[in-house]
Write an enzyme that holds these catalytic residues in place. Sequence first.
Site, short mmCIF file in Angstrom:
data_model
loop_
_atom_site.label_atom_id
_atom_site.label_comp_id
_atom_site.label_asym_id
_atom_site.label_seq_id
_atom_site.Cartn_x
_atom_site.Cartn_y
_atom_site.Cartn_z
N TYR A 153 0.71 -1.31 0.12
CA TYR A 153 -0.10 -0.01 0.08
C TYR A 153 0.99 1.19 0.10
O TYR A 153 1.93 1.33 0.81
CB TYR A 153 -0.86 -0.06 1.25
CG TYR A 153 -1.77 1.28 1.34
CD1 TYR A 153 -2.74 1.40 0.50
CD2 TYR A 153 -1.64 2.08 2.51
CE1 TYR A 153 -3.67 2.66 0.59
CE2 TYR A 153 -2.54 2.98 2.58
CZ TYR A 153 -3.29 3.41 1.78
OH TYR A 153 -4.42 4.68 2.01
N ASP A 256 9.56 2.95 0.00
CA ASP A 256 8.38 3.86 0.60
C ASP A 256 8.73 3.37 2.13
O ASP A 256 8.00 2.26 2.60
CB ASP A 256 7.06 3.21 0.20
CG ASP A 256 5.86 4.08 0.83
OD1 ASP A 256 6.11 4.70 1.93
OD2 ASP A 256 4.72 3.89 0.38
N LYS A 284 4.02 9.31 8.63
CA LYS A 284 3.89 8.84 10.00
C LYS A 284 4.93 9.22 11.00
O LYS A 284 4.77 10.27 11.48
CB LYS A 284 3.81 7.13 9.83
CG LYS A 284 2.66 6.59 8.98
CD LYS A 284 2.23 5.31 9.34
CE LYS A 284 1.27 4.71 8.12
NZ LYS A 284 -0.10 4.42 8.54
#
Length: 463
Positions: A153, A256, A284
């Site tokens: 994702y 990522d 995050k």
Amino acid sequence: MVRNRDRVGRRTDRSEALYRRACAVLVEGVSSPSRGTANYHPFPLFMEGGEGGEIIDADGNRYLDIMLGYGALIHGHAHPRLTAALREAAERGALRATANETEVEVAERICRTIPGAERVRFANTGTEAAMGALRLARGYTGRRKFIKFEGHYHGWSDPFSVSSNPLPSGAIGHYNDPIPIPDSSGITPGALEDTILVPWNDADRVEAALKRYPGQIAAIVTEPVMANMGVISPGAGYLAALRELADRHDTLLYIDETVTGFRLGIGGAQGRFGVQADIVTFGKALGAGFPVAAIAGRAEIMGAMRWGGVLHYGTQNANPTLLAVTGNSIDMLNEGNGEAYRRLDALADQVTAGLRRVMAEAAVPALVQNVGPMLQIFFLLPGHEHVTAIGSFRDFAAHVDRERFNRFAHAMFDQGVYLSPSAALHSVLATVHTPQDMDRIIAAARAVLSNGQRGLIEPPADV
Ligand SMILES: Cc1ncc(COP(=O)(O)O)c(C=O)c1O
């Protein structure tokens, strides 16, 4: 229907009332579908605050928090040093949308800390950073296609929105030719035309794709640890193999690190696994709870992201108030020469071993997997008890009992531990957690699985 009063041990009336109000004005009563009844039954708990390693709901119930804003809250809730930095910065005004010194200071820290980071561009969310990184890879190489892995994702933008969700294994096609399944309505076929879908953790499949599209692949895009199908570690040497394949086939490696950055070590997964990407993105934990994201990489590649080259805008980019928190958070993580990460790893070892023990004692067929302070319990479906590891999206789809995990998570709420109720996500630990907190998680799991409460993880008869 499980009613509020049937919840064990604690009242959640205010959450229930708020959910009713919310449904009248918010789609699904929430602001992201994972927060709604896709995961929470019969209604989501409304969380109103947090303190250190705990989160507090609208009825005043306290939970040990191992969801931590989906991994963003590396230092837990309301850390005094970070709230002081935020207050001090906010008193000078919320936003400039101009060049500012704070962005230079924080970019300097990132360049000092992150392997291969020579230039930085700030964004606000992991989704945005991934969109920018893909555009950068395409613009820099002049190629359209990119390799995206099954079950990975990278946010919800169109070109990445394919085969990110766990699906019944029947729908996903043969291993050598995965069927791309769009994650959403509203995505045009053209948006996915150049997304080349490949199974992860198998360098041969990547090489096959690179050979199939010679000179056409802008980048291999990967999560370094599969973090949206529970927690799945890269196989030994796999990330190094991706690096080598990217070099040999003259394409870029984009890692990522939205989840793993500043979480698996000060150098993120790159540092932990000894691999260096051409482009890397963060979100995050970078913002320690605030929306701060970044794209970083080699100066030559990043240089393409300039006026008249590869476009990337943003009114909120490099918000100095939020970056003040980021700068302090990175300093805290750097202090003590890696001490914070050694503690996090030790806590993770403690809780992982404890949860494995609990599962074994209760004779529950489950695996507990972790990479550093990212961990997940995989309950195995009936008939799949022989499985010894979940190593891929396909393993996850075939063997993992997601319903059972969801019921387990709800029962953990009743024991005062808050974790993501989605089996495809995972739990994390914060620098403020303690060994006593780990004992609390283990005791809660034991209580849930003990004979007396076993019913909690069986399907409720009337739902
Ligand atoms: C690996 C990865 N990339 C990107 C994103 C998107 O980040 P955000 O939710 O901040 O847009 C996520 C979110 O979970 C993620 O796990």
